[in-house]
Design an enzyme around this catalytic site. Sequence first.
Site, PDB file in Angstrom:
ATOM      1  N   ARG A 423      62.796  -6.207  20.191  1.00 21.14           N
ATOM      2  CA  ARG A 423      61.297  -6.828  19.204  1.00 21.14           C
ATOM      3  C   ARG A 423      60.853  -5.610  18.714  1.00 21.14           C
ATOM      4  O   ARG A 423      60.315  -4.499  19.405  1.00 21.14           O
ATOM      5  CB  ARG A 423      60.364  -7.446  20.450  1.00 21.14           C
ATOM      6  N   HIS A 453      68.898  -4.582  28.209  1.00 16.43           N
ATOM      7  CA  HIS A 453      67.906  -3.525  28.235  1.00 16.43           C
ATOM      8  C   HIS A 453      68.010  -2.457  29.202  1.00 16.43           C
ATOM      9  O   HIS A 453      67.429  -1.380  29.315  1.00 16.43           O
ATOM     10  CB  HIS A 453      66.597  -4.116  28.840  1.00 16.43           C
ATOM     11  N   HIS A 610      55.933   4.682  32.297  1.00 12.82           N
ATOM     12  CA  HIS A 610      56.920   3.691  31.852  1.00 12.82           C
ATOM     13  C   HIS A 610      57.978   3.656  32.882  1.00 12.82           C
ATOM     14  O   HIS A 610      58.895   2.815  32.754  1.00 12.82           O
ATOM     15  CB  HIS A 610      57.570   4.209  30.483  1.00 12.82           C
TER      16      HIS A 610
END
Length: 714
Positions: A423, A453, A610
């Site tokens: 996205r 991913h 992250h």
Amino acid sequence: MEPQHIDTESAEIVPDLRDPAYYINRELSWLEFNQRVLEEALTPGAHPLLDRAKFISIFSSNLDEYFMIRVAGIEDQLDAGIHERTIDGLTPGEQLERIRSRILLQLRQRNDCFYNDILPALAEKGVEFVRFTEMSPEHQELLRLYFRQEIFPVLTPLAFDTGHPFPFLSNLSLNLAIELEDRETRTHKFARVKVPSILPRLLNLGSIENIVFDDGVARFIWLEDLIANNLGQLFPEMQIIKSHLFRVIRNADIEIEEDEAGDLLETIEQGIRSRRYGKVVRLDIGPEMPDSVRKLLMNNLDVTERNVYEIGGVLGLGCLIDLLRIDRPDLKDEPFVPVNRIEEQYQGDIFSAARAQDILLYHPYDSFQPVVDFIRQAANDPDVLSIKQTLYRVGSNSPIVKALMAAVEHGKQVAVLVELKARFDEENNIVWARALEEVGAHVIYGLPGLKTHAKLTLVVRREHHRLKRYLHLGTGNYNPATGKIYTDYSLFTVNERLASEVAELFNALTGYSKYTGYKKLLVSPINTRKRIIGMIEREAEQHRSRGGGRIIMKMNALVDDKTIRALYRASRDGVRIDLIVRGICCLKSGIPGISENIRVVSIIGRFLEHSRAYYFSNGGSGELYLGSADIMPRNLDHRVETLFPVPDRKIVQLVKSDLELMLLDNVKSWEMLPEGTYRKVASGTAATEINSQNIFLNQTARKKFSNKFKAEEL
């Protein structure tokens, strides 16, 4: 609350772990996360001034994306008449009501901080924001000339009347609604001028010809302010009554019916274009906008009062990130140079390093350059036969993709899975996919219905008349830009059992293989949830028999209700559970009889946390998984994800010590309270402050803490 049941063997009342009271709403949890981002700007002294402005920008951009995706989805549910309740018991309408209430408060906090704190403080340091009307007549005249030459040609005034339909307003567009009067007929008119996004929002007056200040102050003017004060040049026959700034945010989620999409590349391109036309989910206006203009916009954009946000001052503060371009190092975080340990220890030879031992890098503290060098060396090495890699977000100027293209030109077999559905990165990925295809790489766009991913690279090299496989496995994207600001782990290894399973996964991604027998890798949607819950239950069972149960999980989001219930059960069995969750967390910590053994913290600092790490004590034989997967239904059921075991005991201990250090953070850490809100962890005195990110920046300090935890473990 649903009824509890009684365990007949122990006569203990067992709570119903599906009770909504034990869960936090996903959307409201995300807003709590964005509040923590905002607090980095709100807190004086937390960062230098320009970095505090950066956090205003990040908060604002986060919120824009939240509306484009999450709020838009809830609006769609409401429009479709769906009243299904979330795990915490809220209907779509109730969620929208609470979301709006929370965001209005946050926007007031943001604006108070920016206008009443940061801007005055910047002015004291020689960085000022000025308005056109405040400038001298001489400078105004020079700005009018600049407007005529540099801005006027880009503008397109659009009328709205019986002969002109209401102009289309693209997503995230900033606009001026202009009230005019015809000088001849004295009739009232309306027009719209879009503030062009191709021009910088913040104009540095010192860069404009003939505008000179001799006091050393850097002065900026907002582009829309300059346009608003020169509208007469656009409407020479009209009397300008008033102009009003407004901004629209549209539904930007791309829905793809892949079974009907013969050419996924073309379908994605069409979807990107369609974002401009999605339903408006938020209309930002100034509080001074008259009702007549407000209603005109609402009627033509088909929005209700729920979608209208009155915001004082400037709209769209995501652009404040541009302030970091100002050459004022005294107003920014101190720069640092990441360590390149492979360069220092192995003269940059990745293959020699990986053969010698498993290598774990922790970005951005360890340089991301070895990851780039890995692909470059593979591309140029005559003994390398093939490279297989997954690409999710690679950025607009990717040295890794260029290296892959070079590998093809050097005769290597190159297979790349480019996730077109990443996205807001679709356009970059389309460009790179086509470039790779043009040079002859095998480009795959993933499995139908699943985003890929996972972060994987497999290099096959001929050595001593045999083939040897080299792996890079990561928690973050193959993107050097984010590698400087996101915390992520990278593992280089030649572990043959891992390499074998990674090869099987690539075969499943590129061909018709339906391999599911992964023993080492956790692969979504095949076995990740099952294996994670299995390890949680194993930890509880071991704790019941001999004590010492410990789980540490670090992730971006914890949403999956099945995993949450497994954690609740383990907590009830006495397992000590520490969760480091940067963003959304639907689990509630500290509930008596449910989660009193669970602690949830969130670290918000200079770098975006992250990395994903899952540690289980496992009866003293600690087991660690790193990878790309958060504990969310989308990651467990609707994406190809990997979590990989770390075989090297020294690396397991190093990462565990990293996690323990984060749990001690009392400067950038927030702790969840039982009701689901967060409070800043108290730091005590300066002598006892522990800022985990700062310690990671200092390699010597990191080793000291690592040795401390190692000694405690032994």
